[in-house]
Every structure is written in structure tokens, then in C-alpha cells.
Design a protein around this motif. Structure first.
Motif, PDB file in Angstrom:
ATOM      1  N   ARG A   1     -10.046   8.533   0.598  1.00 38.99           N
ATOM      2  CA  ARG A   1      -8.641   8.189   0.678  1.00 38.99           C
ATOM      3  C   ARG A   1      -7.914   9.030   1.714  1.00 38.99           C
TER       4      ARG A   1
ATOM      5  N   LYS B   1       0.807  -1.218   0.000  1.00 37.67           N
ATOM      6  CA  LYS B   1       0.000   0.000   0.000  1.00 37.67           C
ATOM      7  C   LYS B   1       0.841   1.270   0.000  1.00 37.67           C
TER       8      LYS B   1
ATOM      9  N   ARG C   1      -7.972   2.786  -4.191  1.00 41.71           N
ATOM     10  CA  ARG C   1      -6.635   3.135  -3.713  1.00 41.71           C
ATOM     11  C   ARG C   1      -5.594   3.001  -4.816  1.00 41.71           C
TER      12      ARG C   1
ATOM     13  N   SER D   1      -4.037   9.604   3.088  1.00 41.60           N
ATOM     14  CA  SER D   1      -2.726   9.284   2.523  1.00 41.60           C
ATOM     15  C   SER D   1      -1.624  10.071   3.227  1.00 41.60           C
TER      16      SER D   1
ATOM     17  N   ALA E   1      -1.248   4.936   1.235  1.00 39.98           N
ATOM     18  CA  ALA E   1      -2.681   5.232   1.177  1.00 39.98           C
ATOM     19  C   ALA E   1      -3.489   4.060   1.703  1.00 39.98           C
TER      20      ALA E   1
END
Length: 250
Positions: free
Chosen positions: A145, A34, A53, A147, A46
Motif C-alpha cells: 500500500r 480511493k 486497500r 498512501s 491509497a
């Protein structure tokens, strides 16, 4: 039960993330990376539904590369973070406008005052509380999202930026999101200090992972750790308790 967290040390920035790909009550794999390497000196970690994603992180990566190809110089970490924040903010607002146009408000015979009240309630419910099962608009490239962007700039050094799902941007020394953040943030508040060595930072990451595995009711078994320093962005280590079965060969 995702968790992505990072910190800034002495001459480097570090990002760690769980590697579980899940949907509802199903675990599809436990070696999902990720943390995207945006370019030679930037990392993007993220969370969120796997398809969204991956599309979001690849979209940011390709645009960072495009800027460098067109201009001959790479984006700074701050510029990459602000670009990411801007794209997320634009996508959120554009998708909200489209969603409201398609909503059932068009078919209701309401006064302008009542329409305004319902619209305001919809916006608050949709944007501010997407993680508790309320409706949220679909089709947004950055929808939901959270991040973290870590990078190293020659004249500035390492830096870490936190961007949440409503496009709020902060430069931080340490940060985390996901359910595991309840434990990793408390561990970092207790043990983090500026100017940490790489050994100290990795030891702190291991403390966070142990705490998440111990206290989170459905804890991810595997984590990946990546760092970025003057020599570039690279994978540092995996912390695994289980391994995915290898696919049978023909």
C-alpha cells in the motif's frame, strides 16, 4: 495503472485519485472512491488491490475514530500519519516473520551461512521489488500500500504526508504514486509553487489529469478530487470521461 497525488496550498490540502477498480486486464468499475475521509479534517488516499486497500483504509479510519472517542480529542495529522506508518511497518515485519517460518527453508538441509544468504536474498526480492512481479508475502493488512494523508490542524494549518509500501514516511508539499506519478510529478515540479490558491491548485490537478490521459498507455478515465481546509474534509469534484452503466432495477 493507478495514480494518487496531492499538494498543499494556501490554507488547504488537496488529494486527487483515479477511480478505476481493475484486476489484471479487467476493469470492474470506474467510479471507485480511493480517498477515505478519516475524520472531519483528514483524508487518506491509497492505491493497490481493491480488497487490501479497503481493509487498510477502513482499519486506519476506525482506529483514528477510536482514539478520539477514548481521549476526547482528535489525532493531529502528524500523529495519524505516524500511526499509519507504525501499523504498516509492524504488519510488514510480522508477516515477513510468519512467511519465513512457513517457507521451504525449514525443509532444506542448509548450513547457517547458506540460510542467511538465501534469507537475505528473499528479503531484498520480496520487500524492495513487489511491483515487478516478484513474490511477496500475503496476509499483511498494509501489503503493497502506498498512501497519502492530508489534513488541517488549527494551530499548524494544512499538511500532506507520503507513506510508501515499506513504511517510509515523509512530510511533503506535493507528492504522487502509481504509474500516473511519472507524469503528475513532472507537471507539479514545473507548475507548483507554495501558497497556491484553490483555483490554481485545481487547475494544476486538471493539467496532471490531461497529461496522464494523454501519455499513459492505459489511462484511467475518471478522477475524484477532495480537499481539506479549516472547514473540514470534503469532496470537491469529479473529472469523468465515462460513466458506469446504472444497474437495472427490478
Amino acid at each position: 495503472m493507478e495514480c494518487v497525488f496531492g499538494l498543499v496550498g494556501d490554507g488547504f490540502a488537496l488529494v486527487a485519485a483515479d477511480s478505476s477498480a481493475v484486476n489484471s486486464i479487467l476493469v470492474h468499475k470506474s467510479n471507485e472512491d480511493k480517498i477515505m475521509i478519516l475524520d472531519s479534517h483528514k483524508l487518506l488516499g491509497a492505491s493497490g488491490e481493491a480488497g487490501d486497500r479497503v481493509q487498510f483504509t477502513e482499519y486506519i479510519q476506525k482506529n483514528v475514530h477510536l482514539y478520539e472517542f477514548r481521549n476526547g480529542i482528535p489525532l493531529s495529522t502528524a500523529a495519524a500519519a505516524n500511526f499509519t506508518r507504525g501499523e504498516l511497518a509492524q504488519a510488514l515485519r510480522k508477516d515477513m516473520d510468519n512467511h519465513l517460518e512457513r517457507s521451504e527453508l525449514k525443509s532444506l538441509d542448509l548450513t547457517p551461512i547458506s540460510v542467511g544468504i538465501i534469507t537475505s536474498k528473499f528479503v531484498v526480492t520480496t520487500i524492495l521489488a513487489p511491483s515487478v512481479g516478484t513474490a511477496q508475502p500475503k496476509g499483511c493488512i498494509g501489503n503493497g500500500r502506498d498512501s497519502s494523508i492530508a489534513g488541517y490542524d488549527k494551530d499548524i494549518g494544512p499538511s500532506l504526508y507520503y507513506i510508501d509500501y515499506i513504511a517510509t514516511l515523509h512530510k511533503v508539499d506535493k507528492g504522487a504514486f502509481g504509474y500516473g506519478s511519472f507524469f503528475s510529478l513532472s507537471m507539479m515540479d514545473r507548475h507548483y509553487h507554495s501558497g497556491m490558491s484553490l483555483k490554481e491548485a485545481v487547475d494544476l490537478v486538471d493539467k496532471c489529469i490531461v497529461e496522464i490521459r494523454t501519455r499513459l498507455v492505459v489511462s484511467p478515465p475518471n478522477f475524484v478530487i477532495k480537499i481539506v481546509d479549516k472547514d473540514g474534509a470534503k469532496e470537491y469534484a469529479w473529472r469523468e470521461t465515462i460513466k458506469d452503466a446504472e444497474e437495472p432495477t427490478a
